[in-house]
Design an enzyme around this catalytic site. Structure first.
Site: not given
Ligand code: AHR
Length: 521
Positions: A200, A325
Site C-alpha cells: 500500500e 488483502e
Molecule cells: O489488513 C489490515 C490493513 O489493511 C493492512 O495492514 C493494510 O495493508 C490495509 O490497509
C-alpha cells in the site's frame, strides 16, 4: 448419493416445509455447467491467507512462545496449525500490511532475549518484541505445509536491507548473510518464491504517487536477486478498490532495461466494508446484509476493470493479479482495542467469503493468488482464540468446503436466476462457480444470497453425466448466527441432499442464506 426424484422432493419438502410449498416465493433459475469446456486451472493460492503483526494475530493467535502452557511446537500454537492444515492453507503472506513498511527484519533474528524491540506505531502503538521473526515465520510455513509470501519494506527500509533479507533467506553458498543465517542456526537456505516489494505504498507505505512508486519499485526490485536455484516471483504494490490509474501507471512503467517487465505479479486490495446502517459484526438487519453482499459482489466488476487495463499492456496475461488483502471490515468487538481489529464473524461473512472466492475462480486466468485478511483474531479471521481456547469461524468453514477447487480446472457456467430484491435495490440472487479436479470429479459451489427465500435451480450439465451427487451446506436460522467460545458449533457445515438427478443434470434447492458445495461424479 443416488436419489430418485420422489425421494429428493420429499427431502426438499421436509427441509423447507411451507416456505418451499409456496413456490411462487422462491428464487428460481437455470444453470448450465460446461464440463466440456474447462481450460484454466484455479491456482491453489487463491485460497491463501495473510497474517500481520497486528493486534492478536501473530502474538497470542499464532506465537505463544516455547514456555507457554498452551500446546505448541517451537513456540507456535498446535491447535491453530492443525486447524489451518485442515483447510489446506496454500500460502501465507507476512509480516504486513502496513507493518511491513515499518519492519526491519534484522531486529527479528538471533537469540530472542537479545532482539531489540520497536513500537508498532500503526497498530496501537504497542511494543513489539520481535520474538516472531524470519526463522519463526519460515518454521510456521513448514509446519503448515504452505508457501511463504514475504512482503519487504520499501516505505522506510533501504534497498540494501531488502537485498540482504532475500540473500539471508535463500543464499546457499558462502556470503555475509548466508553465514549470519548459519550462525543463527539454519544451515540450509529456505525456498522463497513470493516476495512483495512494499505494501500500500499509495497510503501507509509512504504516500507515494504511482509514478514515484514505479520508479522506486524498479530500483528496489533490481536488487531482489535469485540466489542458487531459488527463483523469486516479484510482486509490485498495486491498487485498491477502483483506483484504475494506479494500475495503468504501474503496467506502463514497471519495465526495465530492454522494455521487459520487472514484475511477475501486481497486487490489489479490496475490503468490502461492513453494513449500511451499522458496522457491528453481529448486530445487523437485512439492509446491512444486502449492502455488504452487494459490495462483495462488486469484486467481479472491479477485477474485470483492472484486468482490462492489464490486458491492454499484457494481453497474454503473463503478469498475475495478486489480491493479497480482501474481506469484510466491521467494528471491533465491544471492549476490544480499536486498533487491534478484532471482529466476530457471522453467516453473513461466510457468504462474503463464498461469493468472493467464486468471483476469484471466475477470474482465475488473471488472478493467481488471493490472501484473505487475516488468519487469526484480526478482521475476517479463520480462527479466533481466547488464551488456550480456539474456535473456527463460518468463514473458515467456507474455505474448508471450497478447498476442492484448489488446482482444479475451472468449468465455465451460465446462470439465469431471479434477482434478490430489497427496498427497491437488487443484486443477483444466486452465485456459482464450478471446477473439475484431477480425478475427474466436478465440484459446484453455490450461494443463495437471499436471506428469506430458498432458490430452486435447474442445472444442465454439458459434457458429463451425473452418476453420483453428494453435497454439504452451510447455513443457520439467523443471518447473524456465529460461533462463540461457549457455542463453537452454531454455524457448521451439514450434509445436503436437497437435489435430484434429471435427464440433463439435476435440480437443486438452496436454502435461504446458504453456501452449498456439490460433488458430481
Ligand atoms: O489488513 C489490515 C490493513 O489493511 C493492512 O495492514 C493494510 O495493508 C490495509 O490497509
Amino acid at each position: 448419493m443416488k436419489l430418485r426424484s420422489f425421494t429428493a422432493f420429499a427431502a426438499i419438502f421436509c427441509l423447507f416445509g411451507n416456505v418451499f410449498a409456496a413456490e411462487q416465493y422462491a428464487t428460481t433459475g437455470a444453470l448450465t455447467i460446461h464440463a466440456d469446456r474447462g481450460e484454466t486451472t484455479i491456482n491453489r493460492n487463491i485460497y491463501g491467507h495473510f497474517a500481520e503483526h497486528l493486534g492478536r494475530c501473530i502474538y497470542e493467535g499464532i506465537w505463544v512462545g516455547e514456555d507457554s502452557p498452551i500446546p505448541n511446537t517451537r513456540g507456535i500454537r498446535n491447535d491453530v496449525v492443525a486447524a489451518l492444515r485442515r483447510i489446506k492453507i496454500p500460502v501465507l503472506r507476512w509480516p504486513g500490511g502496513c507493518f511491513a513498511d515499518e519492519y526491519h527484519w534484522k531486529d527479528g533474528i538471533g537469540p530472542r532475549d537479545r532482539r531489540p524491540s520497536m513500537v508498532n506505531t500503526h497498530w496501537g502503538g504497542v511494543t513489539e518484541n520481535n520474538h516472531f521473526g524470519t526463522h519463526e515465520f519460515m518454521d510456521l510455513c513448514e509446519q503448515l505445509g504452505c508457501e511463504p509470501y514475504i512482503c519487504g519494506n520499501l516505505g522506510s527500509g533501504s534497498v540494501l536491507e531488502m537485498q540482504q533479507w532475500v540473500e539471508y533467506l535463500t543464499m546457499p553458498g558462502v556470503s555475509p548473510m548466508a553465514d549470519l543465517r548459519r550462525a543463527n542456526g539454519r544451515e540450509r537456505p529456505w525456498k522463497l518464491k513470493y516476495f512483495g516489494v512494499g505494501n500500500e505504498n499509495w497510503g501507509c507505505g509512504g504516500n507515494m504517487t504511482p509514478e514515484y512508486y514505479a520508479d522506486q519499485y524498479r530500483r528496489y526490485a533490481t536488487y531482489v536477486r535469485n540466489f542458487g536455484d531459488n527463483r523469486i516471483f516479484k510482486i509490485a504494490c498495486g491498487s485498491q478498490s477502483d483506483d484504475y490509474r494506479w494500475t495503468d501507471v504501474l503496467m506502463r512503467q514497471c519495465r526495465g532495461y530492454g522494455n521487459r517487465y520487472m514484475m511477475d505479479g501486481l497486487s490489489y486490495h479490496y475490503y468490502c466494508g461492513s453494513g449500511a446502517k451499522t458496522r457491528s459484526a453481529t448486530e445487523f438487519e437485512e439492509i446491512d446484509w444486502f449492502h455488504l453482499l452487494r459490495r462483495a459482489l462488486r469484486t467481479d466488476e472491479l477485477l474485470a476493470k483492472h484486468g482490462a487495463i492489464m490486458d491492454k499492456y499484457d494481453p497474454e496475461k503473463k503478469i498475475a493479479l495478486i489480491v493479497d488483502e480482501w474481506g469484510a471490515w466491521h467494528a471491533v468487538e465491544p471492549g476490544a482495542n480499536r486498533r487491534f481489529l478484532y471482529q466476530q464473524n457471522t453467516l453473513r461473512d461466510a457468504l462474503v467469503a463464498a461469493i468472493t472466492l467464486n468471483v476469484f475462480n471466475r477470474h482465475c486466468d488473471r488472478v493467481k493468488m488471493a490472501n484473505i485478511a487475516q488468519t487469526v483474531n484480526v478482521l475476517q479471521a479463520m480462527v479466533l482464540t481466547d488464551k488456550e481456547k480456539m474456535i473456527v469461524t463460518p468463514t473458515y468453514h467456507v474455505f474448508e468446503m471450497y478447498k476442492v477447487h484448489q488446482d482444479a480446472v475451472r468449468l465455465p457456467t451460465e446462470l439465469e436466476a431471479d434477482d434478490y430484491l430489497f427496498e427497491g435495490n437488487k443484486m443477483p440472487g444466486v452465485d456459482v462457480s464450478a471446477s473439475r479436479d484431477g480425478e475427474g470429479k466436478i465440484h459446484v459451489t453455490l450461494c443463495n444470497l437471499n436471506p428469506r427465500r430458498p432458490a430452486r435451480l435447474e442445472c444442465l450439465l454439458r459434457g458429463a453425466a451425473a452418476e453420483r451427487i453428494s453435497g454439504r451446506v452451510l447455513t443457520a436460522a439467523e443471518m447473524t448466527a456465529h460461533n462463540t467460545f461457549e457455542q463453537p458449533e452454531n454455524v457448521v457445515p451439514a450434509e445436503f441432499d436437497a437435489f435430484s438427478k434429471s435427464d440433463a443434470g439435476m435440480s437443486v434447492v438452496l436454502p435461504a442464506k446458504s453456501v452449498v458445495v456439490l460433488r458430481i461424479e
